[in-house]
Design a protein around this motif. Structure first.
Motif, short mmCIF file in Angstrom:
data_model
loop_
_atom_site.label_atom_id
_atom_site.label_comp_id
_atom_site.label_asym_id
_atom_site.label_seq_id
_atom_site.Cartn_x
_atom_site.Cartn_y
_atom_site.Cartn_z
N PRO A 192 0.92 -1.17 -0.05
CA PRO A 192 -0.09 -0.04 0.16
C PRO A 192 0.73 1.11 -0.07
O PRO A 192 0.35 2.43 -0.48
N LEU A 193 2.25 1.23 0.41
CA LEU A 193 2.93 2.40 0.54
C LEU A 193 3.24 2.79 -1.08
O LEU A 193 3.41 4.10 -1.23
N LEU A 194 2.97 1.88 -1.98
CA LEU A 194 3.22 2.28 -3.42
C LEU A 194 2.18 3.00 -3.93
O LEU A 194 2.07 3.59 -5.26
N GLU A 195 0.82 2.96 -3.28
CA GLU A 195 -0.33 3.61 -4.06
C GLU A 195 -0.20 5.17 -3.88
O GLU A 195 -0.89 5.92 -4.49
N TYR A 196 0.95 5.66 -3.37
CA TYR A 196 1.25 7.22 -3.22
C TYR A 196 2.18 7.49 -4.16
O TYR A 196 2.55 8.65 -4.04
N VAL A 197 2.66 6.61 -5.01
CA VAL A 197 3.68 6.83 -6.01
C VAL A 197 2.78 7.38 -7.30
O VAL A 197 1.98 6.66 -7.91
N ASP A 198 3.25 8.22 -8.09
CA ASP A 198 2.55 8.99 -9.10
C ASP A 198 2.77 7.98 -10.22
O ASP A 198 3.98 7.51 -10.59
N GLY A 199 1.38 7.43 -10.88
CA GLY A 199 1.78 6.73 -12.12
C GLY A 199 1.88 5.15 -11.70
O GLY A 199 1.97 4.18 -12.66
N GLU A 216 10.79 -0.84 10.50
CA GLU A 216 11.37 0.42 10.28
C GLU A 216 10.20 1.26 9.60
O GLU A 216 9.97 2.52 10.17
N VAL A 217 9.45 0.62 8.69
CA VAL A 217 8.18 1.45 8.10
C VAL A 217 7.38 1.89 9.18
O VAL A 217 6.77 3.18 9.30
N HIS A 218 7.15 0.86 10.09
CA HIS A 218 6.10 1.38 11.34
C HIS A 218 6.48 2.32 12.23
O HIS A 218 5.68 3.09 12.70
N LEU A 219 7.67 2.19 12.49
CA LEU A 219 8.32 3.30 13.20
C LEU A 219 8.28 4.79 12.59
O LEU A 219 7.72 5.84 13.31
N ARG A 220 8.35 4.83 11.16
CA ARG A 220 7.92 5.96 10.36
C ARG A 220 6.57 6.38 10.56
O ARG A 220 6.18 7.46 10.80
N LEU A 221 5.57 5.43 10.22
CA LEU A 221 4.23 5.55 10.36
C LEU A 221 3.86 6.17 11.61
O LEU A 221 2.77 6.73 11.97
N ASP A 222 4.73 5.71 12.80
CA ASP A 222 4.28 5.93 14.29
C ASP A 222 4.52 7.36 14.55
O ASP A 222 4.61 7.90 15.60
N GLY A 223 5.38 8.06 13.71
CA GLY A 223 5.76 9.62 13.68
C GLY A 223 6.94 9.73 14.36
O GLY A 223 7.56 10.89 14.68
N ARG A 232 -1.95 0.50 5.72
CA ARG A 232 -2.69 1.23 4.91
C ARG A 232 -3.51 2.59 5.35
O ARG A 232 -3.35 3.80 4.91
N ALA A 233 -4.13 2.34 6.62
CA ALA A 233 -4.69 3.49 7.32
C ALA A 233 -3.68 4.34 7.90
O ALA A 233 -3.98 5.54 7.74
N ARG A 255 -3.35 8.35 6.88
CA ARG A 255 -3.44 9.35 7.70
C ARG A 255 -2.06 10.37 7.54
O ARG A 255 -2.23 11.42 7.70
N ARG A 256 -0.87 9.54 7.32
CA ARG A 256 0.32 10.28 7.04
C ARG A 256 0.27 11.24 5.78
O ARG A 256 0.77 12.37 6.06
#
Length: 196
Positions: free
Chosen positions: A28-35, A115-122, A185-186, A190-191
């Motif tokens: 789902p992180l790739l859903e924010y990539v243009d194209g 590490e992804v979850h650390l970033r998403l946790d702010g 994804r949620a 939010r981020r």
């Protein structure tokens, strides 16, 4: 038992499924990539066929590499940091379906998704994030953030399910991984809203 101990004891099938699950949760992180949509990556279905034959052979690895190549292309167009974690997992896809290679891939994917979850946790990106994530794998969880703690628990439960000999381990692991994907994804949504 720590996550790294579970990975150390897991059989090839469990290692492959664990790593695929980590990569799948990060799609789902790739859903924010243009194209991204134009490159033909369905973030919900791309890895689903790999779950049905996770014992692996050359054909299975071939399918995995094809998905990994698309992930790498999509992530290569990403301006932000998070899609890079999906690319890192795709880059680490093993060359052979063997215990040592699968174990290294499973550990790399496990670390990356924490590490992804650390970033998403702010948590602000820091040079020692990889060290922190590896410490979590070893059971050192002092100061762990809530979202990251949930992911660590999910990974531990998933490996326990995969070790289950009842025949339901794989389907239960897939359900748990899908739950983690919804959480991620949620959090990513939010981020994205907070940064727009």
């Amino acid at each position: 038992m720590s996550l790294v101990e579970l990975i150390g004891r897991a059989d090839d099938r469990s290692l492959a499924a664990s790593a695929v699950a980590c990569l799948d949760r990060c799609l789902p992180l790739l859903e924010y990539v243009d194209g991204a949509d134009r490159l033909g990556l369905d973030t919900d279905l791309a890895l689903r066929p790999l779950w049905s034959a996770v014992e692996g052979d050359d054909a299975w690895l071939g399918r995995l590499r094809r998905v990994a190549a698309v992930v790498e292309r999509v992530a290569g167009h990403a301006p932000g940091e998070l899609a890079g974690f999906a690319r890192r997992m795709a880059d680490a896809v093993p060359a052979a379906y063997t215990g040592p290679e699968l174990r290294a891939w499973a550990e790399e994917c496990s670390t990356a998704v924490l590490e992804v979850h650390l970033r998403l946790d702010g948590v602000t990106a820091a040079p020692d994030d990889g060290v922190r994530a590896k410490a979590y794998l070893h059971g050192e969880t002092d100061g762990i953030t809530p979202l990251t703690a949930g992911e660590l628990r999910r990974q531990t439960e998933l490996l326990d399910m995969l070790a289950d000999d009842s025949g339901c381990g794989l389907s239960n692991a897939l359900r748990l991984s899908n739950e983690g994907k919804r959480v991620l994804r949620a959090a990513a949504s939010r981020r994205a809203r907070s940064q727009s």
